[in-house]
Scaffold this active site. Structure first.
Site, PDB file in Angstrom:
ATOM      1  N   ASP A  39      39.167  25.875  44.922  1.00 10.51           N
ATOM      2  CA  ASP A  39      39.405  25.686  43.496  1.00 10.51           C
ATOM      3  C   ASP A  39      40.881  25.471  43.182  1.00 10.51           C
ATOM      4  OD1 ASP A  39      36.748  26.031  43.085  1.00 10.51           O
ATOM      5  OD2 ASP A  39      36.897  27.890  41.949  1.00 10.51           O
ATOM      6  N   HIS A  94      30.269  25.789  44.833  1.00  7.89           N
ATOM      7  CA  HIS A  94      31.354  26.715  44.543  1.00  7.89           C
ATOM      8  C   HIS A  94      32.331  26.712  45.712  1.00  7.89           C
ATOM      9  CE1 HIS A  94      30.392  28.439  40.700  1.00  7.89           C
ATOM     10  NE2 HIS A  94      29.144  28.737  41.066  1.00  7.89           N
TER      11      HIS A  94
END
Length: 359
Positions: A145, A115
């Site tokens: 991200d 992540h």
């Protein structure tokens, strides 16, 4: 979303049985979260069971209408489904195929889960983002991200479109969020890689190693001081009536500035610096930022007739005022319309429906 904001027709392919977790976040607007409605605005949605043996036939038919594929599975998954780049480019040689993963299509971590926090940790970013007393700080913004994933993907896709227009060639774009997180460190990494000191928390002017920092005010709010250049530093000290501090080293100055800013509430400092060009601004909440004159004057907050508010597309052309993009789709709401555009015969589509291909 970025491509849709720029005018691309984007079809989101969703699982018929497994919902997107972001869709179920709070708060909800008309059955979908505000975050989901923002991230998926301007798109269409179809449901398709990619593990179904007939899914390949459907994807091949869609390639007659669409010429860019974006996928986010771990390396090898699309190949096992018969939907990898090498397979699909046989159907469409000019295909642009973008794979966005945590660690890239090759390398030691290609198969590993991760992540945003993990990508920032491994890339070195987290080693200097935080405070000396507490270590790395988790951020409320998905740097890996978005800044290291979505934005490079869009740049790569649009570059590939230009290449295809000029040469006729498609491309397989490999976006690693970890790679691009490392590449974000434009000022700190080059020195460390070439014999310089390894920066840690509060050792560089960018991460609190000087007076370029956030300062707490009397009401437990914060103000940002970015007065790096001499002219801005001079205006900062003049406004604070503290020009005698100009001779101090940065860290001593920082301590003295904190003592000054803690003496008054944020509103006092906002008023005092309102007309001073010194790179000093208040730390605002999201709601406060949305009401700030800057973002009003830039039309950065849009509102629908039903009262939903969204951040406007941030890329502007020819000074056009942005308009509210089309709402995010419900899961699979465009399946029938999109399938009708393919070359599949009606009896084929009906057979696929009965077989549960579309859910």
């Amino acid at each position: 979303m970025l491509l849709a904001d720029l005018g691309a027709e984007v079809v989101r392919v969703e699982s018929p049985s497994r919902d997107d977790l972001v869709r179920n976040m709070q708060p909800q607007i008309d059955g979908q979260s505000a975050a989901f409605r923002y991230l998926n605005r301007g798109k269409q949605s179809i449901t398709l069971d990619l593990k179904h043996p007939d899914a390949v036939t459907v994807i091949h038919s869609l390639l007659d209408e669409f010429d860019i594929v974006i996928e986010q599975f771990r390396p090898g998954v699309m190949d096992r489904l018969g939907l990898g780049y090498e397979a699909l480019k046989q159907i469409k040689p000019g295909l642009i195929y973008c794979s966005i993963t945590g660690y890239g299509q090759t390398g030691s971590h290609a198969e590993r889960a991760g992540h945003d926090l993990n990508f920032l940790a491994l890339s070195g970013c987290a080693s200097h983002m935080g405070r000396a007393a507490h270590g790395p700080a988790p951020l409320g913004v998905q740097v890996a991200d978005v800044a290291a994933g979505s934005h490079p993907a869009v740049i790569g896709i649009l570059s590939a479109v230009i290449q295809r227009d000029r040469c006729g060639d498609g491309a397989h774009i490999d976006i690693s969020m970890a790679d691009n997180s490392m590449a974000l460190q434009a000022l700190l990494a080059p020195g460390a890689l070439n014999g310089g000191a390894e920066e840690s928390y509060e050792t560089h002017f960018l991460n609190g190693g000087g007076f370029y920092d956030y300062y707490q005010t009397k009401d437990q709010r914060y103000i940002a001081v970015g007065s790096l250049e001499p002219q801005f530093k001079q205006r900062l000290l003049e406004t604070l009536e503290a020009t005698e501090l100009a001779c101090l080293d940065d860290m001593t100055l920082k301590i003295r500035l904190q003592a000054i800013f803690i003496s008054e509430e944020l509103a006092v400092w906002q008023a005092r610096f309102a007309e001073v060009d010194a790179c000093v601004e208040p730390v605002l909440s999201m709601q406060e930022a949305a009401e700030h004159e800057l973002f009003h004057s830039r039309n950065m907050i849009l509102e629908s007739a039903q009262g939903e508010r969204q951040i406007a597309p941030a890329i502007r052309f020819d000074n056009q005022i942005p308009v509210m993009p089309e709402s995010a789709p419900l899961r699979g709401q465009d399946t029938e319309a999109v399938m009708a555009r393919t070359g599949l015969k009606q009896e084929e589509l009906e057979s696929f429906r009965q077989a549960g291909l579309f859910g």
